[in-house]
Design a protein around this motif. Structure first.
Motif, PDB file in Angstrom:
ATOM      1  N   LYS A  37       3.109   9.213  -0.159  1.00 52.68           N
ATOM      2  CA  LYS A  37       3.014  10.454   0.624  1.00 52.68           C
ATOM      3  C   LYS A  37       1.930  10.404   1.704  1.00 52.68           C
ATOM      4  O   LYS A  37       1.732  11.364   2.427  1.00 52.68           O
ATOM      5  CB  LYS A  37       2.727  11.640  -0.309  1.00 52.68           C
ATOM      6  CG  LYS A  37       3.715  11.807  -1.432  1.00 52.68           C
ATOM      7  CD  LYS A  37       4.949  12.489  -0.956  1.00 52.68           C
ATOM      8  CE  LYS A  37       5.828  12.795  -2.162  1.00 52.68           C
ATOM      9  NZ  LYS A  37       7.194  12.797  -1.876  1.00 52.68           N
ATOM     10  N   MET A  38       1.244   9.279   1.807  1.00 53.72           N
ATOM     11  CA  MET A  38       0.123   9.173   2.743  1.00 53.72           C
ATOM     12  C   MET A  38       0.600   8.665   4.100  1.00 53.72           C
ATOM     13  O   MET A  38       1.485   7.822   4.176  1.00 53.72           O
ATOM     14  CB  MET A  38      -0.944   8.232   2.190  1.00 53.72           C
ATOM     15  CG  MET A  38      -1.430   8.602   0.808  1.00 53.72           C
ATOM     16  SD  MET A  38      -2.323  10.136   0.787  1.00 53.72           S
ATOM     17  CE  MET A  38      -3.948   9.531   0.899  1.00 53.72           C
ATOM     18  N   TRP A  75       0.841  -1.196   0.000  1.00 51.85           N
ATOM     19  CA  TRP A  75       0.000   0.000   0.000  1.00 51.85           C
ATOM     20  C   TRP A  75       0.877   1.248   0.000  1.00 51.85           C
ATOM     21  O   TRP A  75       0.600   2.210  -0.716  1.00 51.85           O
ATOM     22  CB  TRP A  75      -0.925   0.000   1.223  1.00 51.85           C
ATOM     23  CG  TRP A  75      -1.773   1.220   1.323  1.00 51.85           C
ATOM     24  CD1 TRP A  75      -2.981   1.432   0.722  1.00 51.85           C
ATOM     25  CD2 TRP A  75      -1.497   2.411   2.064  1.00 51.85           C
ATOM     26  NE1 TRP A  75      -3.464   2.679   1.039  1.00 51.85           N
ATOM     27  CE2 TRP A  75      -2.563   3.304   1.867  1.00 51.85           C
ATOM     28  CE3 TRP A  75      -0.428   2.821   2.872  1.00 51.85           C
ATOM     29  CZ2 TRP A  75      -2.608   4.570   2.442  1.00 51.85           C
ATOM     30  CZ3 TRP A  75      -0.477   4.083   3.447  1.00 51.85           C
ATOM     31  CH2 TRP A  75      -1.549   4.942   3.230  1.00 51.85           C
ATOM     32  N   ARG A  76       1.946   1.231   0.779  1.00 50.33           N
ATOM     33  CA  ARG A  76       2.845   2.384   0.904  1.00 50.33           C
ATOM     34  C   ARG A  76       3.532   2.680  -0.426  1.00 50.33           C
ATOM     35  O   ARG A  76       3.771   3.845  -0.764  1.00 50.33           O
ATOM     36  CB  ARG A  76       3.878   2.110   1.997  1.00 50.33           C
ATOM     37  CG  ARG A  76       4.632   3.333   2.448  1.00 50.33           C
ATOM     38  CD  ARG A  76       5.501   2.970   3.607  1.00 50.33           C
ATOM     39  NE  ARG A  76       6.350   1.855   3.233  1.00 50.33           N
ATOM     40  CZ  ARG A  76       7.643   1.804   3.416  1.00 50.33           C
ATOM     41  NH1 ARG A  76       8.264   2.788   4.017  1.00 50.33           N
ATOM     42  NH2 ARG A  76       8.334   0.757   3.052  1.00 50.33           N
ATOM     43  N   TYR A 117      -4.077   7.030   7.054  1.00 51.66           N
ATOM     44  CA  TYR A 117      -4.821   6.778   5.825  1.00 51.66           C
ATOM     45  C   TYR A 117      -4.860   5.280   5.514  1.00 51.66           C
ATOM     46  O   TYR A 117      -5.837   4.787   4.969  1.00 51.66           O
ATOM     47  CB  TYR A 117      -4.223   7.561   4.645  1.00 51.66           C
ATOM     48  CG  TYR A 117      -4.554   9.027   4.701  1.00 51.66           C
ATOM     49  CD1 TYR A 117      -5.807   9.488   4.322  1.00 51.66           C
ATOM     50  CD2 TYR A 117      -3.615   9.948   5.131  1.00 51.66           C
ATOM     51  CE1 TYR A 117      -6.122  10.836   4.380  1.00 51.66           C
ATOM     52  CE2 TYR A 117      -3.911  11.297   5.189  1.00 51.66           C
ATOM     53  CZ  TYR A 117      -5.168  11.738   4.817  1.00 51.66           C
ATOM     54  OH  TYR A 117      -5.472  13.059   4.879  1.00 51.66           O
ATOM     55  N   TYR A 168      -8.055   3.142   4.907  1.00 51.88           N
ATOM     56  CA  TYR A 168      -8.151   2.309   3.711  1.00 51.88           C
ATOM     57  C   TYR A 168      -8.689   0.921   4.080  1.00 51.88           C
ATOM     58  O   TYR A 168      -9.588   0.399   3.421  1.00 51.88           O
ATOM     59  CB  TYR A 168      -6.772   2.217   3.056  1.00 51.88           C
ATOM     60  CG  TYR A 168      -6.679   1.236   1.919  1.00 51.88           C
ATOM     61  CD1 TYR A 168      -7.320   1.475   0.708  1.00 51.88           C
ATOM     62  CD2 TYR A 168      -5.932   0.069   2.051  1.00 51.88           C
ATOM     63  CE1 TYR A 168      -7.222   0.572  -0.340  1.00 51.88           C
ATOM     64  CE2 TYR A 168      -5.831  -0.837   1.002  1.00 51.88           C
ATOM     65  CZ  TYR A 168      -6.479  -0.587  -0.180  1.00 51.88           C
ATOM     66  OH  TYR A 168      -6.381  -1.475  -1.216  1.00 51.88           O
ATOM     67  N   GLU A 184       2.186   2.310  -3.315  1.00 49.52           N
ATOM     68  CA  GLU A 184       1.177   2.961  -4.150  1.00 49.52           C
ATOM     69  C   GLU A 184       0.743   4.319  -3.606  1.00 49.52           C
ATOM     70  O   GLU A 184       0.159   5.120  -4.331  1.00 49.52           O
ATOM     71  CB  GLU A 184      -0.035   2.045  -4.289  1.00 49.52           C
ATOM     72  CG  GLU A 184       0.288   0.744  -5.005  1.00 49.52           C
ATOM     73  CD  GLU A 184      -0.829  -0.276  -4.905  1.00 49.52           C
ATOM     74  OE1 GLU A 184      -1.910   0.050  -4.385  1.00 49.52           O
ATOM     75  OE2 GLU A 184      -0.603  -1.424  -5.336  1.00 49.52           O
ATOM     76  N   HIS A 185       1.005   4.564  -2.325  1.00 52.52           N
ATOM     77  CA  HIS A 185       0.610   5.812  -1.664  1.00 52.52           C
ATOM     78  C   HIS A 185       1.781   6.355  -0.843  1.00 52.52           C
ATOM     79  O   HIS A 185       1.696   6.436   0.379  1.00 52.52           O
ATOM     80  CB  HIS A 185      -0.591   5.579  -0.743  1.00 52.52           C
ATOM     81  CG  HIS A 185      -1.760   4.955  -1.424  1.00 52.52           C
ATOM     82  ND1 HIS A 185      -1.916   3.584  -1.538  1.00 52.52           N
ATOM     83  CD2 HIS A 185      -2.819   5.505  -2.058  1.00 52.52           C
ATOM     84  CE1 HIS A 185      -3.029   3.330  -2.195  1.00 52.52           C
ATOM     85  NE2 HIS A 185      -3.595   4.474  -2.529  1.00 52.52           N
TER      86      HIS A 185
END
Length: 181
Positions: free
Chosen positions: A154-155, A148-149, A159, A163, A151-152
């Motif tokens: 800056k989140m 997940w990190r 979050y 998710y 793909e994201h």
């Protein structure tokens, strides 16, 4: 049928009854696992067609989903387990079985997510290369977070938690899962 054969049948029925009524937690768990494995097999081998046998014999049954099933259905334990569980849930939905997540399971699931998110916060991975979690353990929430990190990037981890909550809500809605959320 002769009396002798009837006597044997009655004796065999008594053995089965005594076994089922025997109060032993390990036996009950093992028996439940066997029954649910058989049910899962019946649901999965039928392909995409509705199963008339299952529809007639288990239509009014309720299946309580546990935390492990939820983890797998959301993909947290890897894509292979996710596909298997989602196939099972699809067949349950086709057979019009009632799927339920109890209040206790709901709480356990989110408490477990909170625990792991806190572990991730306490022990950030830093510059560990992608896939390291899969090499040191089974596919887990840590691997799921790592993917997940990617793909994201800056989140924040909060979050990530939201998710997971959204995946949970989508699962509940898609399979008409009942419960106290």
């Amino acid at each position: 049928m002769c009396r002798r054969r009837l006597g044997l049948i009655a004796e065999e029925q008594k053995y089965v009854y005594d076994f089922i009524s025997w109060e032993d937690a390990d036996k009950n768990i093992a028996l439940s696992n066997i029954v649910f494995s058989c049910l899962e097999y019946c649901l999965l081998v039928n392909g995409d067609k509705p199963n008339k046998l299952l529809a007639n014999s288990i239509r009014k049954r309720e299946i309580y989903l546990d935390t492990n099933i939820i983890f797998r259905a959301l993909g947290i334990n890897g894509p292979v387990r996710e596909r298997t569980v989602l196939s099972f849930l699809k067949k349950c939905k086709q057979a019009k079985l009632k799927l339920i997540i109890s209040h206790t399971t709901n709480k356990e699931f989110f408490d477990t997510i909170d625990y792991y998110v806190n572990q991730i916060i306490l022990y950030p991975s830093g510059n560990v290369y992608s896939g390291v979690y899969e090499q040191i353990s089974d596919y887990s929430i840590f691997s799921f977070y790592d993917k997940w990190r990617e793909e994201h990037p800056k989140m924040s981890i909060l979050y990530f938690k939201m998710y997971i909550k959204s995946l949970y809500g989508k699962l509940v809605n898609e399979y008409n899962i009942l419960g106290n959320y």
